[in-house]
Write an enzyme that holds these catalytic residues in place. Structure first.
Site, PDB file in Angstrom:
ATOM      1  N   GLU A 245      -2.598  -1.829  -3.273  1.00  0.00           N
ATOM      2  CA  GLU A 245      -3.699  -1.038  -2.810  1.00  0.00           C
ATOM      3  C   GLU A 245      -3.459   0.329  -2.400  1.00  0.00           C
ATOM      4  O   GLU A 245      -2.409   0.826  -2.109  1.00  0.00           O
ATOM      5  CB  GLU A 245      -4.243  -1.884  -1.422  1.00  0.00           C
ATOM      6  CG  GLU A 245      -3.454  -1.874  -0.337  1.00  0.00           C
ATOM      7  CD  GLU A 245      -3.891  -2.545   0.992  1.00  0.00           C
ATOM      8  OE1 GLU A 245      -4.878  -3.428   0.567  1.00  0.00           O
ATOM      9  OE2 GLU A 245      -3.614  -2.346   1.876  1.00  0.00           O
TER      10      GLU A 245
ATOM     11  N   HIS B  21      -8.044  -6.865   7.016  1.00  0.00           N
ATOM     12  CA  HIS B  21      -8.183  -5.959   8.172  1.00  0.00           C
ATOM     13  C   HIS B  21      -8.404  -6.503   9.491  1.00  0.00           C
ATOM     14  O   HIS B  21      -9.590  -6.965   9.893  1.00  0.00           O
ATOM     15  CB  HIS B  21      -9.044  -4.678   8.056  1.00  0.00           C
ATOM     16  CG  HIS B  21      -8.573  -3.526   8.728  1.00  0.00           C
ATOM     17  ND1 HIS B  21      -7.458  -2.748   8.052  1.00  0.00           N
ATOM     18  CD2 HIS B  21      -8.639  -3.060  10.044  1.00  0.00           C
ATOM     19  CE1 HIS B  21      -7.197  -1.607   8.883  1.00  0.00           C
ATOM     20  NE2 HIS B  21      -7.797  -2.050  10.143  1.00  0.00           N
TER      21      HIS B  21
ATOM     22  N   HIS C 159       0.799  -1.109   0.114  1.00  0.00           N
ATOM     23  CA  HIS C 159      -0.016   0.231   0.030  1.00  0.00           C
ATOM     24  C   HIS C 159       0.866   1.340  -0.018  1.00  0.00           C
ATOM     25  O   HIS C 159       1.196   1.675   1.040  1.00  0.00           O
ATOM     26  CB  HIS C 159      -0.911  -0.206   1.178  1.00  0.00           C
ATOM     27  CG  HIS C 159      -1.932   1.084   1.294  1.00  0.00           C
ATOM     28  ND1 HIS C 159      -3.314   1.058   1.776  1.00  0.00           N
ATOM     29  CD2 HIS C 159      -1.777   2.452   0.714  1.00  0.00           C
ATOM     30  CE1 HIS C 159      -3.707   2.088   1.659  1.00  0.00           C
ATOM     31  NE2 HIS C 159      -3.027   2.862   0.888  1.00  0.00           N
TER      32      HIS C 159
END
Length: 237
Positions: free
Chosen positions: A70, A190, A43
């Site tokens: 991401e 997550h 990310h």
């Protein structure tokens, strides 16, 4: 089979704390693959506080498994993804200052924006995934926008799991059924951990992929990286 993608942001965070190149992000990613990871997730944020753009370019030609990038689809992010052409891009609604992803997209409100962004990635041959809460309407609008997959934001599941795991997983099972009925692939991520991952998998065995970083890297401090990856893989069987 649900695939395990290891998010290596925390490795980059540790490296950046001292400067230099220890630990080496590329070596850790390749080791994760050798130890059984099915993919690598990064990310890259605008401030490069963990993964840097240069890391993304360094990783792409060397990874043998699936590469997932991401991030929020800013112009710079879109340009990076189109140049690197990972296997998958996951769109998250984070602001640049956010510490971590903490909500899914309002795909209804952002339908036009997401449709335009997803169309560009789809035309480039990059599989697309949109980060959403366990909400049927948000999943339906992700499909309307042209997403190939959705990634369920699982922090609410992880938080509620210790008190009542059946109640915690129920909305995610329903959301997963909606995604499947719409022909969407299904990812999740997550706060998934060795404590709660297997129960999620047992209830939603058709998940395509889970992306796990913070908990996995934290467990590796005690168990070692190779054993930790195998333990997470065991949760997906």
């Amino acid at each position: 089979m649900t695939r395990l993608s290891v998010n290596i942001n925390k490795i980059a965070t540790l490296r950046n704390a001292r400067g230099g190149d220890v630990p080496n992000v590329v070596k850790v990613a390749l080791d994760c693959e050798n130890f059984g990871a099915d993919g690598i997730t990064v990310h890259p944020r605008p401030d490069e506080r963990h993964i840097r753009r240069s890391d993304v370019y360094d990783l792409r030609p060397l990874l043998r498994t699936e590469f997932n990038i991401e991030g929020y689809p800013s112009p710079d992010f879109i340009d990076l993804v189109l140049k690197v052409k990972p296997h998958q891009v996951t769109l998250v609604p984070d602001s640049p200052a956010q510490l971590t992803s903490n909500a899914g997209w309002d795909t209804k409100k952002n339908l036009d924006f997401l449709t335009e962004v997803l169309d560009g990635f789809n035309h480039a041959g990059i599989r697309t995934s949109v980060f959403v809460s366990a909400d049927a309407e948000m999943i339906e609008y992700a499909a309307k926008a042209g997403a190939d997959r959705v990634e369920l934001y699982t922090e609410p599941y992880a938080t509620a799991y210790p008190q009542n795991k059946e109640a915690a997983v129920a909305p995610f099972v329903e959301a997963a059924k909606v995604a499947r009925s719409l022909g969407l692939g299904l990812n999740a991520g997550h706060d998934l951990s060795l404590v709660n991952l297997n129960y999620l998998y047992q209830n939603i065995p058709w998940m395509d992929e889970v992306s796990i970083g913070h908990s996995l890297i934290s467990d590796a401090l005690y168990l070692g990286l190779e054993r930790t990856i195998q333990e997470y893989k065991n949760c997906l069987r």
